[in-house]
Scaffold this motif. Structure first.
Motif, PDB file in Angstrom:
ATOM      1  N   GLU A 174    -131.701  60.082 -20.935  1.00 29.31           N
ATOM      2  CA  GLU A 174    -132.763  59.640 -20.025  1.00 29.31           C
ATOM      3  C   GLU A 174    -133.223  60.747 -19.081  1.00 29.31           C
ATOM      4  OE1 GLU A 174    -131.676  56.337 -17.536  1.00 29.31           O
ATOM      5  OE2 GLU A 174    -133.715  56.091 -16.798  1.00 29.31           O
ATOM      6  N   ALA A 209    -117.627  50.206 -20.064  1.00 21.97           N
ATOM      7  CA  ALA A 209    -118.609  49.604 -19.153  1.00 21.97           C
ATOM      8  C   ALA A 209    -119.815  50.518 -18.995  1.00 21.97           C
ATOM      9  CB  ALA A 209    -117.975  49.337 -17.792  1.00 21.97           C
ATOM     10  N   SER A 210    -121.011  49.940 -19.118  1.00 25.12           N
ATOM     11  CA  SER A 210    -122.245  50.696 -18.912  1.00 25.12           C
ATOM     12  C   SER A 210    -122.250  51.254 -17.493  1.00 25.12           C
ATOM     13  CB  SER A 210    -123.453  49.781 -19.093  1.00 25.12           C
ATOM     14  OG  SER A 210    -123.459  49.214 -20.378  1.00 25.12           O
ATOM     15  N   GLY A 211    -122.551  52.535 -17.361  1.00 28.14           N
ATOM     16  CA  GLY A 211    -122.646  53.131 -16.026  1.00 28.14           C
ATOM     17  C   GLY A 211    -121.343  53.696 -15.506  1.00 28.14           C
ATOM     18  N   ARG A 245    -122.919  49.748 -23.416  1.00 26.85           N
ATOM     19  CA  ARG A 245    -124.095  49.670 -24.280  1.00 26.85           C
ATOM     20  C   ARG A 245    -125.178  50.598 -23.774  1.00 26.85           C
ATOM     21  NH1 ARG A 245    -125.370  43.282 -24.186  1.00 26.85           N
ATOM     22  NH2 ARG A 245    -123.332  42.434 -24.658  1.00 26.85           N
ATOM     23  N   HIS A 246    -124.818  51.540 -22.916  1.00 24.38           N
ATOM     24  CA  HIS A 246    -125.832  52.324 -22.217  1.00 24.38           C
ATOM     25  C   HIS A 246    -126.280  53.542 -23.022  1.00 24.38           C
ATOM     26  CE1 HIS A 246    -126.808  55.141 -18.648  1.00 24.38           C
ATOM     27  NE2 HIS A 246    -127.887  54.503 -18.994  1.00 24.38           N
ATOM     28  N   ARG A 285    -130.015  53.242 -27.992  1.00 29.68           N
ATOM     29  CA  ARG A 285    -130.719  53.536 -26.735  1.00 29.68           C
ATOM     30  C   ARG A 285    -130.946  55.035 -26.565  1.00 29.68           C
ATOM     31  NH1 ARG A 285    -128.405  49.013 -26.153  1.00 29.68           N
ATOM     32  NH2 ARG A 285    -129.296  47.335 -24.922  1.00 29.68           N
ATOM     33  N   PRO A 340    -132.592  43.634 -28.170  1.00 26.42           N
ATOM     34  CA  PRO A 340    -132.635  43.381 -26.726  1.00 26.42           C
ATOM     35  C   PRO A 340    -134.060  43.049 -26.276  1.00 26.42           C
ATOM     36  CG  PRO A 340    -131.780  45.589 -27.223  1.00 26.42           C
ATOM     37  CD  PRO A 340    -132.300  45.019 -28.494  1.00 26.42           C
ATOM     38  N   SER A 341    -134.173  42.305 -25.188  1.00 31.26           N
ATOM     39  CA  SER A 341    -135.513  41.910 -24.744  1.00 31.26           C
ATOM     40  C   SER A 341    -136.219  43.086 -24.080  1.00 31.26           C
ATOM     41  CB  SER A 341    -135.425  40.733 -23.779  1.00 31.26           C
ATOM     42  OG  SER A 341    -134.647  41.078 -22.669  1.00 31.26           O
ATOM     43  N   GLY A 342    -137.529  43.055 -24.164  1.00 31.95           N
ATOM     44  CA  GLY A 342    -138.334  44.075 -23.492  1.00 31.95           C
ATOM     45  C   GLY A 342    -138.409  45.402 -24.215  1.00 31.95           C
ATOM     46  N   MET A 343    -137.981  45.460 -25.498  1.00 34.04           N
ATOM     47  CA  MET A 343    -137.969  46.746 -26.182  1.00 34.04           C
ATOM     48  C   MET A 343    -139.384  47.283 -26.431  1.00 34.04           C
ATOM     49  SD  MET A 343    -134.881  47.435 -26.196  1.00 34.04           S
ATOM     50  CE  MET A 343    -134.748  48.999 -27.037  1.00 34.04           C
ATOM     51  N   GLU A 391    -141.663  47.531 -24.470  1.00 37.51           N
ATOM     52  CA  GLU A 391    -142.093  48.324 -23.318  1.00 37.51           C
ATOM     53  C   GLU A 391    -141.557  49.753 -23.353  1.00 37.51           C
ATOM     54  OE1 GLU A 391    -141.820  46.169 -19.512  1.00 37.51           O
ATOM     55  OE2 GLU A 391    -141.397  44.410 -20.727  1.00 37.51           O
ATOM     56  N   PHE A 392    -140.692  50.074 -24.316  1.00 41.18           N
ATOM     57  CA  PHE A 392    -140.173  51.431 -24.418  1.00 41.18           C
ATOM     58  C   PHE A 392    -141.072  52.311 -25.288  1.00 41.18           C
ATOM     59  CE2 PHE A 392    -136.455  49.112 -23.124  1.00 41.18           C
ATOM     60  CZ  PHE A 392    -135.775  49.994 -22.315  1.00 41.18           C
TER      61      PHE A 392
END
Lengths: 425, 319
Positions: free
Chosen positions: B12, B111-113, B133-134, B172, B195-198, B200-201
């Motif tokens: 990212e 854990a994510s993050g 899952r990050h 991701r 996953p929802s909102g994909m 928008e990527f």
């Protein structure tokens, strides 16, 4: 002769929804008169408010104090100080302590502790089911006698509809107010943020906002069936609002609240896994936030509260999914709420309708308004004064605020409970 | 050369030029490794700690080998059997390790993050070897290098990512990397694993695999993460294979020269047919493993350069 004359004040009246210059006189802990601009009456003490706002003190419905069990997070002494500094004159405590406040004996203990240490008024809610585990109703009658103002299992949902309906029916027969947390737990299990682009980007398990409406729909059906007095602790999504509106229109005895953080923050504030922004329910989309603000403005949502949830550093310095939820809010409730005023979303009188009048009314308290013969619980504040919040300066024992370093406007110049100043240490 | 990051936590925050820099260096390491050229001096004197809170054989050994090829002192800590079991928090573990002054810290966590959190508390360079899952940045980089070597470029390609996207950090990181390098990314999954909102990527989303594979240059399969599923995502493995498993018939919708990738370990007969996985004309799965070592060598080399520069600057200030 009166005890105190507050003059040259901008009176914020949530009953008449007016905002005008005037004066207030106080005697024996009660308001004796509301005077128009220019009028005056003799008093032992005269306070020149200098044109600042004078409003009924905030009634904060749903405050967690760490007694019993978690006094290292917040005690009645520190919660009382934080409340006084934040213009909150009545704290309504939650029963989600360790152990839960689910017996008259525990309730008497916390009432005694509050009486001894807190400088502001404290009312207590009690658990609806024993141990908040949704299996057996508490002694609602005894708890009412001991002073409980409402019954709630906090963020635990009573999943068994039969047990819930019995508790509601029983509460109804005693006229007790039940407060629900609306969330379909089988849909929200394991989630830590709202589903959508942000959750997907961060790889965090998300809950669809519809889980809130499912919980609300179920609760409203049971209220229709039992006729109980009911309040929703927090409505945070746009899609739950029509169901609430319908329930009210159909004449059910239903009211709703919302926490200040859901009115001022959205899901993106979590940013790089900032756990001080983890809430239950989680922060929502910007569209939801705006819709909920409009519902407060229109009166569909009745109450704004802080959902004050003190957490120590250890519960928050963890990976996001493992971290505890909630934030402290007693001291930041007023300046954060004023963001809505400064953004043009709501007027000051309507804000205090949600902060003071409506919660007092719903709980049957006679405070929360500027009317003669009601308690002189007052907050004097400058709505415009800017400051940068430093969490280390908070009076709460726990410093878990999402507003650390935030630019806020609105400082409390004085807080009075029953005519006695409480914000000076 | 541009690579300014202090840590490699995710794709990212990387700039396209940083990605290119890293891939160029990795390409060189890949070539030189084949020729048997040694670079034991690059990380000489530096300590690399591999801290895996989740079990991993492939990624951990790849990082270990990369560090050893560059001359680092490598230490593996299997966190599943350590003080974490005794209740130590992640931050305390980080502080304890930090006091031992490692130079490179390779971390995998469930854990994510969690890796971001840890990176805030230590003074060394941190490499994310997968967090929840990050992100899994080195996997995306090795995939990118594999694609670049097979296709001769890493832009204007049509790339399909198929399978269990919901549970996949690989997906991701790949979506972000391939998007940054201006490729056309298509996601193919049953709706329960999307996953929802994909949308928008900036990717295209498909439920039908044949439609999604139409004319793509690269087919990237994902492992069905059975261990992360708590029920009810798919009706059965055989139906999943029927609808979303890559076989010759479905692959025929892609371009004739399309390559097939998989981050491993594979579930043969669940998401990929064994004969496709073993087809040396289509499958680049073994190349991915080889590029994994090269990419991790490059990442640790670049981070170590930045670390040394930072320490030198601090020393100068102190004097």
């Amino acid at each position: 002769m009166d005890d105190i004359l507050f003059h040259n004040a901008r009176l914020i009246d949530p009953v008449t929804l007016t905002d005008s210059l005037g004066a207030i006189t106080v005697k024996d802990g009660k308001i004796t008169a509301i005077l128009e601009k220019g009028e005056t009456r003799p008093a032992k003490e005269t306070i020149d408010c200098g044109g600042l706002c004078l409003a009924p003190g905030i009634v904060d419905m749903g405050v967690k104090v760490g007694e019993p069990g978690e006094r290292h997070k917040e005690s009645y002494r520190t919660a009382g100080r934080a409340a006084a500094a934040g213009g909150v004159t009545t704290i309504v405590t939650r029963p989600d302590t360790t152990a839960a406040i689910d017996t008259p004996e525990t309730l008497e203990f916390v009432a005694r502790r509050a009486q001894a240490d807190a400088k502001v008024n404290v009312c207590h809610m009690a658990a609806l089911t024993k141990g908040r585990d949704g299996r057996e109703m508490t002694e609602i009658g005894f708890l009412l006698d001991a002073g409980a103002v409402a019954f709630t299992d906090g963020d635990h949902v009573v999943t068994d509809a039969k047990i819930y309906s019995r508790a509601l029916t029983y509460a109804k027969s005693l006229g007790a107010l039940v407060i629900g947390h609306v969330q379909e737990p089988t849909l929200s299990a394991g989630s830590s943020v709202t589903s959508g682009k942000f959750a997907s980007l961060r790889g965090l398990p998300g809950v669809n906002p519809i889980a809130e409406r499912m919980g609300l729909d179920r609760d409203i059906s049971l209220i229709e069936m039992t006729g109980a007095r009911y309040h929703v602790d927090q409505i945070t999504t746009a899609r739950a609002l029509p169901a609430l509106e319908r329930a009210k229109r159909n004449g059910l005895d239903v009211t709703a609240g919302v926490g200040i953080h859901h009115l001022t923050l959205n899901e993106f504030d979590v940013a790089d896994y900032r756990t001080f922004f983890k809430f239950k329910p989680p922060l929502r989309s910007e569209e939801d936030r705006i819709a909920v603000i409009q519902a407060v403005e229109s009166g569909l949502i009745d109450v704004i509260c802080s959902m004050h949830t003190p957490q120590d550093e250890e519960s928050k310095r963890l990976p996001f999914e493992d971290a505890a939820s909630g934030a402290v809010g007693l001291e930041t409730l007023l300046p954060a709420s004023l963001r809505l005023v400064h953004a043009g979303h709501i007027t000051l009188p309507k804000l205090f309708r949600a902060l003071s009048l409506n919660p007092a009314r719903r709980l049957g308290l006679d405070c929360g308004r500027l009317i003669a013969d009601t308690p002189a619980d007052l907050v004097l504040f400058d709505p415009d004064a800017p400051f940068i919040l430093d969490r280390s300066k908070l009076r709460s024992k726990s410093k878990n605020t999402p507003f650390d370093g935030a630019r806020l406007q609105g400082t409390v110049a004085g807080t009075w409970v029953a005519g006695r100043r409480v914000d000076q240490e | 050369m541009t690579f300014n990051a202090a840590h490699l936590l995710g794709i990212e925050h990387l700039h396209p030029t940083e990605i290119t820099t890293l891939l160029d260096l990795a390409d060189r390491y890949a070539e030189e490794s084949r020729q048997g050229i040694q670079h034991k001096d690059v990380l000489a004197g530096l300590t690399q700690i591999n801290m895996f809170f989740e079990n991993s054989t492939r990624t951990q050994s790849s990082f270990e080998l990369a560090g050893k090829r560059l001359g680092a002192d490598v230490m593996n800590m299997s966190m599943a059997t350590s003080s974490v079991k005794k209740g130590e928090t992640l931050i305390d573990t980080a502080l304890t390790l930090n006091a031992m002054h490692p130079d490179l810290l390779v971390v995998r966590h469930g854990a994510s993050g969690a890796v971001d959190l840890l990176a805030q508390k230590v003074n060394c360079a941190v490499l994310n070897a997968g967090d929840g899952r990050h992100e899994h940045p080195t996997q995306a980089l090795l995939d990118a290098l594999t694609i670049r070597r097979a296709k001769g470029r890493l832009h204007r390609l049509s790339i399909a990512i198929c399978g269990d996207i919901a549970h996949s950090r690989v997906a991701r990181s790949n979506i972000m990397l391939l998007g940054k390098m201006e490729n056309r990314v298509r996601l193919i999954a049953p709706p329960t694993l999307m996953p929802s909102g994909m949308q928008e990527f900036g990717v295209e989303v498909f439920e039908d695999m044949r439609e999604g594979l139409q004319d793509v240059d690269v087919v990237m399969m994902l492992r069905l993460q059975k261990e992360r599923m708590d029920g009810g995502f798919i009706p059965s493995e055989r139906e999943y294979f029927h609808r979303y498993g890559l076989d010759a018939e479905k692959l025929s919708y892609a371009k004739d020269d399309a390559i097939v990738m998989h981050p491993g370990p594979m579930n043969r007969g669940v998401e990929i047919d064994g004969t496709i996985a073993d087809d040396i004309n289509r499958s680049v799965i073994q190349t991915q493993v080889e590029m994994g070592v090269a990419v991790r060598m490059a990442a640790m080399d670049l981070l170590a350069r930045n670390l040394r520069a930072k320490r030198a600057a601090q020393t100068n200030v102190a004097v």
